[in-house]
Design an enzyme around this catalytic site. Structure first.
Site, PDB file in Angstrom:
ATOM      1  N   GLY A  63      13.586  48.677 -10.942  1.00 32.39           N
ATOM      2  CA  GLY A  63      12.450  48.337 -10.096  1.00 32.39           C
ATOM      3  C   GLY A  63      12.531  48.957  -8.720  1.00 32.39           C
ATOM      4  O   GLY A  63      11.506  49.217  -8.086  1.00 32.39           O
ATOM      5  N   ALA A  64      13.753  49.211  -8.242  1.00 34.49           N
ATOM      6  CA  ALA A  64      13.918  49.814  -6.918  1.00 34.49           C
ATOM      7  C   ALA A  64      13.343  51.228  -6.887  1.00 34.49           C
ATOM      8  O   ALA A  64      12.852  51.686  -5.859  1.00 34.49           O
ATOM      9  CB  ALA A  64      15.385  49.818  -6.516  1.00 34.49           C
TER      10      ALA A  64
ATOM     11  N   GLY B 278      11.877  27.959  23.608  1.00 30.93           N
ATOM     12  CA  GLY B 278      10.755  27.111  23.244  1.00 30.93           C
ATOM     13  C   GLY B 278       9.580  27.933  22.745  1.00 30.93           C
ATOM     14  O   GLY B 278       9.742  28.964  22.082  1.00 30.93           O
ATOM     15  N   GLY B 279       8.379  27.506  23.099  1.00 31.99           N
ATOM     16  CA  GLY B 279       7.177  28.193  22.649  1.00 31.99           C
ATOM     17  C   GLY B 279       7.084  29.625  23.128  1.00 31.99           C
ATOM     18  O   GLY B 279       6.382  30.443  22.523  1.00 31.99           O
TER      19      GLY B 279
END
Length: 544
Positions: A434-435, A199-200
């Site tokens: 781009g790498a 949960g939280g």
């Protein structure tokens, strides 16, 4: 008692004196079974004893939470804080269960002689559930850690929010989360998931710098298997949904997966040895026993000359860093990039290395996220970065594009550009497209960029470039294969040679593989006092 608990069991005090000191976090007067509140600790064999025996046994019991903290801190340095705090809730039988400590032990102490603050939840007390007082203790400890400028460690083992306390429990989580954010980048925060975390409760660990889980005894998820079954009709086990293997290999939520509590605590102590106490301090220096001038001929044989052949980059890492100093982070997730902490000449460094053994070392969504997060963690705590580059580019495909590889790749780019710590890089074999730019190139702020003699730096490899540039010529050639080989050789000589990049000033030196450790150390030692200042602003707006 589980195997993990058995490993950490401390010798119980056997005194029968009524004045025996009560251990914080233990139940002094368990109610009869009929009065037990749903969601609290289960009935134990002690409840079959007489009332006096039950009280004495409870007072002399040593909780698993306290045992874990005893193992974390140096012997004799643990100081419990808030041992007598109890909840103030009424109803559902809680007014009869005011247990000192309220299911969490908060403490300070020393780890390798340095101050550390830590808490451990005790699932044997009210299921380790978090109520207002429980949260107040943790929040106060966070405040103390920030004031002292000391690391903060949380050992999570809880059934979640205490339902009987309603919004007070929810508010307690919010107080903890806010302090996690305030401490981010100021002091190291480490979360150990030693049991349930649902949960939280999962958001506090997710906000910390490092998360580790104990295998087969811990889990993390927002909604459990029953809710999943109700909503999606899927049958899934707790382990499949949120076990340690799931988060270490599929989601990347967990940075470490440990076999048991003892290993977890030992590795937390080791992790702390690489981290400064706070962002204003330097990472801990350890006098090296490994020669900083060491040259390893093996570095010249580990990496194959053929750019298509795989190898394990961790073998290169081990020869570059001080012997036995490399601690890999998120080893099981996004394995096409290797990240971790190590030492070079006794100085702590962060390693980012493309892994040709997995997906040819290509960058994809997960690898970009993994490396970016690690770079930002290192930058926050002043840890220099060493990048070992062997990357063919970003992974193409519809799945990657639909998954937002542009945004995720930008996270890695942003992290390198944003980092102000010393940034060193060595191109081992190839850096395409781009790498090449993203992986700590000089163009995005790399301080020192080196390359091995056989390194290839270009928009793409020779085969792909020839197919694009010479398509018509090859179609008209009498011997297409022979002509393609000639064109590839010409392209490699004219464009892929690292000397071309060196002549333009994009590579600072072309070095022999055996020199890598020595050259990196020499550059590191003169960059340790590097300082950069950024333009004033509220905050940057990087891709999330």
């Amino acid at each position: 008692m589980s195997e993990t608990q058995e490993m950490l069991r401390l010798e119980a005090v056997t005194s029968t004196s009524v004045s025996v000191r009560r251990t914080p976090g233990t139940d002094t007067a368990s109610p009869p079974r009929s009065a037990r509140t749903p969601g609290t600790d289960a009935e134990t064999p002690q409840e079959q004893r007489s009332g006096t025996e039950r009280v004495l046994a409870a007072r002399t019991k040593v909780s698993i939470a306290l045992a874990r903290l005893e193992r974390l801190f140096d012997p004799g340095t643990l100081e419990v804080i808030g041992a007598e705090v109890t909840h103030r809730a009424e109803g559902f039988g809680l007014e009869k269960r005011r247990i000192p400590g309220d299911g969490v032990v908060t403490a300070s102490g020393l780890v390798e002689g340095r101050p550390v603050f830590a808490y451990a939840q005790d699932r044997t007390v009210l299921g380790g559930s978090l109520g207002q007082a429980h949260a107040q203790k943790i929040a106060r400890l966070q405040d103390l850690a920030l004031r002292a400028g000391a690391p903060f460690v949380g050992i999570n083992d809880s059934g979640g929010a205490r339902i009987q306390e309603g919004v007070d429990a929810l508010g307690g989580y919010g107080e903890i989360f806010r302090r996690n954010v305030a401490a981010s980048g100021v002091i190291p925060q480490i979360s150990v998931i030693a049991g349930p975390c649902a949960g939280g409760a999962v958001y506090s660990p997710a906000l910390t710098d490092f998360v580790g889980m104990v295998d087969r005894s811990s889990f993390m998820f927002l909604t459990g298997p029953k809710v999943v079954k109700t909503v999606t009709f899927e049958d899934v086990t707790v382990e499949e949904l949120g076990g340690a293997r799931t988060h270490a290999e599929r989601t990347g939520v967990s940075h470490f997966r440990w076999g048991n509590d003892e290993e977890a605590i030992a590795q937390v102590r080791r992790l702390l040895s690489y981290l400064p106490s706070n962002h204003r301090e330097e990472p801990p220096f350890v006098a090296p026993t490994d020669d900083v001038e060491r040259m390893d001929a093996a570095l010249g044989t580990i990496v194959p000359g053929d750019p298509r052949k795989p190898y394990d980059v961790r073998a290169v890492v081990e020869l570059v860093v001080d012997r036995d100093s490399f601690m890999e982070v998120q080893a099981g997730w996004a394995r096409n990039v290797v990240v971790g902490l190590g030492r070079l000449g006794g100085h702590v460094i962060g390693i980012i290395a493309n892994q040709p053994l997995v997906k040819a070392g290509v960058l994809d969504i997960d690898a970009s996220r993994k490396a970016a997060r690690f770079i930002r963690t290192c930058n926050a705590f002043g840890i220099p970065l060493v990048s070992l580059v062997d990357v063919p580019g970003f992974l193409p495909g519809r799945e990657q594009e639909y998954g937002g590889v542009i945004d995720h790749g930008a996270k890695l780019l942003y992290a390198y550009c944003e980092a102000t710590v010393p940034k060193l890089a060595v191109i081992l074999r190839k850096a395409y497209g781009g790498a090449y730019i993203v992986m700590s190139s000089q163009h995005v702020g790399g301080d020192v960029n080196l390359a091995w003699p056989r390194a290839e730096i270009a928009v793409m490899g020779a085969s792909g470039a020839v197919e694009v540039l010479n398509r018509r010529e090859l179609a008209a050639a009498e011997d297409p294969e022979g002509r393609a080989a000639e064109l590839r050789a010409d392209y490699e000589e004219r464009f892929l040679n690292p000397d071309i990049a060196a002549q333009r000033g994009y590579i600072d030196a072309v070095i022999e593989p055996c020199e890598t450790r020595r050259r990196l150390y020499r550059h590191l030692r003169v960059l340790l006092n590097k300082r950069e200042w950024t333009l004033p602003r509220r905050h940057a707006n990087g891709p999330l």
